[in-house]
Design an enzyme around this catalytic site. Structure first.
Site, mmCIF file in Angstrom:
data_model
loop_
_atom_site.group_PDB
_atom_site.id
_atom_site.type_symbol
_atom_site.label_atom_id
_atom_site.label_comp_id
_atom_site.label_asym_id
_atom_site.label_seq_id
_atom_site.Cartn_x
_atom_site.Cartn_y
_atom_site.Cartn_z
ATOM 1 N N HIS A 103 25.411 -35.943 54.325
ATOM 2 C CA HIS A 103 24.444 -35.951 53.020
ATOM 3 C C HIS A 103 24.406 -37.499 52.277
ATOM 4 C CE1 HIS A 103 24.826 -31.569 53.022
ATOM 5 N NE2 HIS A 103 23.516 -31.386 52.371
ATOM 6 N N LYS A 141 25.426 -37.197 46.214
ATOM 7 C CA LYS A 141 25.673 -35.824 46.207
ATOM 8 C C LYS A 141 27.159 -35.687 45.623
ATOM 9 C CE LYS A 141 25.899 -31.632 48.934
ATOM 10 N NZ LYS A 141 25.486 -30.910 47.920
HETATM 11 N N1 LIG Z 1 19.808 -25.360 47.768
HETATM 12 C C1 LIG Z 1 19.113 -26.272 48.474
HETATM 13 O O1 LIG Z 1 18.499 -25.989 49.505
HETATM 14 C C2 LIG Z 1 19.345 -27.575 47.896
HETATM 15 C C3 LIG Z 1 20.345 -27.897 46.879
HETATM 16 N N2 LIG Z 1 20.498 -28.938 46.329
HETATM 17 C C4 LIG Z 1 21.371 -28.896 45.294
HETATM 18 O O2 LIG Z 1 20.440 -29.088 44.049
HETATM 19 C C5 LIG Z 1 21.327 -29.810 43.166
HETATM 20 C C6 LIG Z 1 20.478 -30.972 42.624
HETATM 21 O O3 LIG Z 1 20.175 -31.930 43.744
HETATM 22 P P1 LIG Z 1 19.199 -33.074 43.553
HETATM 23 O O4 LIG Z 1 17.855 -32.967 43.113
HETATM 24 O O5 LIG Z 1 19.541 -33.931 44.887
HETATM 25 O O6 LIG Z 1 20.210 -33.982 42.464
HETATM 26 P P2 LIG Z 1 19.707 -34.945 41.267
HETATM 27 O O7 LIG Z 1 20.978 -35.692 40.798
HETATM 28 O O8 LIG Z 1 18.474 -35.935 41.908
HETATM 29 O O9 LIG Z 1 18.955 -34.106 40.268
HETATM 30 C C7 LIG Z 1 19.831 -33.560 39.501
HETATM 31 C C8 LIG Z 1 19.211 -33.075 38.103
HETATM 32 O O10 LIG Z 1 19.745 -32.415 37.000
HETATM 33 C C9 LIG Z 1 19.445 -32.923 35.718
HETATM 34 N N3 LIG Z 1 20.232 -32.286 34.737
HETATM 35 C C10 LIG Z 1 21.624 -32.748 34.743
HETATM 36 N N4 LIG Z 1 21.965 -32.178 33.447
HETATM 37 C C11 LIG Z 1 20.929 -31.316 32.858
HETATM 38 C C12 LIG Z 1 21.087 -30.483 31.957
HETATM 39 N N5 LIG Z 1 21.998 -30.147 31.200
HETATM 40 N N6 LIG Z 1 19.828 -29.676 31.893
HETATM 41 C C13 LIG Z 1 18.833 -30.154 32.616
HETATM 42 N N7 LIG Z 1 18.735 -30.883 33.540
HETATM 43 C C14 LIG Z 1 19.900 -31.547 33.873
HETATM 44 C C15 LIG Z 1 19.613 -34.592 35.812
HETATM 45 O O11 LIG Z 1 18.837 -35.036 34.806
HETATM 46 C C16 LIG Z 1 18.854 -34.726 37.251
HETATM 47 O O12 LIG Z 1 17.566 -35.042 37.116
HETATM 48 C C17 LIG Z 1 22.475 -30.198 43.659
HETATM 49 O O13 LIG Z 1 23.604 -29.442 43.314
HETATM 50 C C18 LIG Z 1 22.387 -30.332 45.153
HETATM 51 O O14 LIG Z 1 23.294 -29.932 46.128
HETATM 52 C C19 LIG Z 1 19.856 -30.035 46.891
HETATM 53 C C20 LIG Z 1 18.985 -30.012 47.828
HETATM 54 C C21 LIG Z 1 18.816 -28.593 48.539
HETATM 55 O O1 LIG Z 2 22.778 -32.131 47.610
HETATM 56 C C1 LIG Z 2 21.980 -32.027 48.696
HETATM 57 O O2 LIG Z 2 21.045 -32.880 48.894
HETATM 58 C C2 LIG Z 2 21.822 -30.860 49.574
HETATM 59 N N1 LIG Z 2 22.675 -29.737 48.995
HETATM 60 C C3 LIG Z 2 22.806 -28.575 49.553
HETATM 61 C C4 LIG Z 2 24.053 -28.171 50.026
HETATM 62 O O3 LIG Z 2 25.116 -28.501 49.258
HETATM 63 O O4 LIG Z 2 24.432 -27.678 51.051
HETATM 64 C C5 LIG Z 2 21.683 -28.281 50.507
HETATM 65 C C6 LIG Z 2 21.232 -29.338 51.350
HETATM 66 O O5 LIG Z 2 22.355 -29.631 52.316
HETATM 67 C C7 LIG Z 2 20.864 -30.612 50.618
#
Ligand SMILES: NC(=O)C1=CN([C@@H]2O[C@H](COP(=O)(O)OP(=O)(O)OC[C@H]3O[C@@H](n4cnc5c(N)ncnc54)[C@H](O)[C@@H]3O)[C@@H](O)[C@H]2O)C=CC1
Ligand SMILES: O=C(O)C1=N[C@H](C(=O)O)C[C@H](O)C1
Length: 267
Positions: free
Chosen positions: A156, A160
């Site tokens: 990743h 992350k």
């Molecule tokens: N399930 C999936 O397919 C995927 C899951 N993820 C997960 O999604 C999450 C976010 O990933 P990214 O967008 O890459 O991270 P990022 O760091 O770009 O975004 C996180 C956001 O959460 C916000 N945040 C923090 N505290 C907050 C609060 N109290 N209230 C509202 N917003 C708040 C931050 O301001 C930031 O904009 C991670 O846990 C990641 O592992 C990421 C990609 C795919």
């Molecule tokens: O943080 C990410 O970017 C992602 N998080 C998810 C995970 O923890 O598996 C999904 C995807 O891999 C992207």
């Protein structure tokens, strides 16, 4: 399918949140009723730099948002500590959580399952929304019936927070359901540098790589007598996750318990 799903999005400024803003506003049966962002409470989405011109109220605090806004679904794309609180509070307010955030413990998942069942409300925790990643996990589970030895390598971007990734943990759990138990490697192997063999999940090893330039990638490598099998998935951008977010929102409206993993609602 419900023809009007009212959605609150937590984390609209994040890498995933920004994609989800576009998904919600461009899906005809979704209504974007509010956003949750701790920094911009009291403003409108259109007033936040980099956001599209959408007149959507932004709340800084979850309880106020969930009690003032009439909503069906919360999409959470934040951080593990924040998502953990949001999913609990959403259910308290009879709002169905669709949680893409990763980094939760088994206890978190079981707590949400119990609460969803108590309220008879749908909830989804989806460690990966990409359809290809779901298939990679399912194919890995199929292969694990025939190969006991397997190592998971997830790669990743370096922003992350959680390791191993939610996808790697979910893959290991799916494999563990069918794999004959085995502690892999040499019985006397010794790590000369701590962590060299990665994390251990029921005898399988998980290795986490973090580098700028990466998005989200995983290889599941099986080994047998004279052969290896590699099952690999790569997300090249975050748009790859959005069809799964849409599917999860539609599915959660039909559920009355927690579903952990999108494979459980894919046809
Ligand atoms: N399930 C999936 O397919 C995927 C899951 N993820 C997960 O999604 C999450 C976010 O990933 P990214 O967008 O890459 O991270 P990022 O760091 O770009 O975004 C996180 C956001 O959460 C916000 N945040 C923090 N505290 C907050 C609060 N109290 N209230 C509202 N917003 C708040 C931050 O301001 C930031 O904009 C991670 O846990 C990641 O592992 C990421 C990609 C795919
Ligand atoms: O943080 C990410 O970017 C992602 N998080 C998810 C995970 O923890 O598996 C999904 C995807 O891999 C992207």
């Amino acid at each position: 399918m419900n023809n009007n799903v009212r959605i609150i999005l937590a984390g609209p400024r994040g890498k995933m949140g920004r994609e989800a803003v576009d998904l919600i506003s461009n899906t005809s049966h979704f209504t974007f009723v509010a956003a949750l962002d701790h920094r911009y409470g009291g403003s409108s989405l259109k007033d936040i730099e980099g956001m599209p011109s959408l007149d959507v109220p932004v709340y800084g605090e979850a309880d106020t948002c969930f009690s003032e806004v009439e909503a069906d679904v919360l999409i959470d794309l934040t951080t593990p500590d924040v998502g953990r609180v949001h999913m609990d509070k959403a259910l308290d307010h009879y709002i169905r959580p669709v949680i893409g955030t990763t980094g939760f413990s088994d206890e978190d998942i079981e707590r949400i399952r119990a609460k969803a069942e108590e309220k008879a409300l749908g909830a989804i925790i989806a460690p990966n929304f990409a359809v290809g990643a779901i298939l990679m996990m399912k194919f890995s589970q199929m292969a694990a019936k025939y190969f006991q030895d397997v190592e998971i390598i997830e790669k990743h971007h370096d922003q992350k927070l959680d390791a191993p990734s939610g996808t790697a943990v979910k893959t290991a759990k799916l494999i563990d359901e069918v794999r004959e138990k085995k502690a892999q490697g040499h019985p006397e192997e010794k790590e000369e540098l701590a962590g060299a063999r990665g994390a251990d999940y029921e005898g399988m090893h998980i290795h986490s790589m973090r580098l700028p330039g990466l998005i989200a990638h995983q290889e599941v490598v099986f080994g047998g007598e004279g052969q290896t099998l590699t099952i690999q998935h790569d997300s090249m951008n975050r748009a790859s996750f959005m069809p799964g977010v849409r599917l999860a929102v539609d599915a959660v409206m039909q559920l009355d318990t927690l579903v952990y993993g999108l494979e459980n609602v894919m046809e």
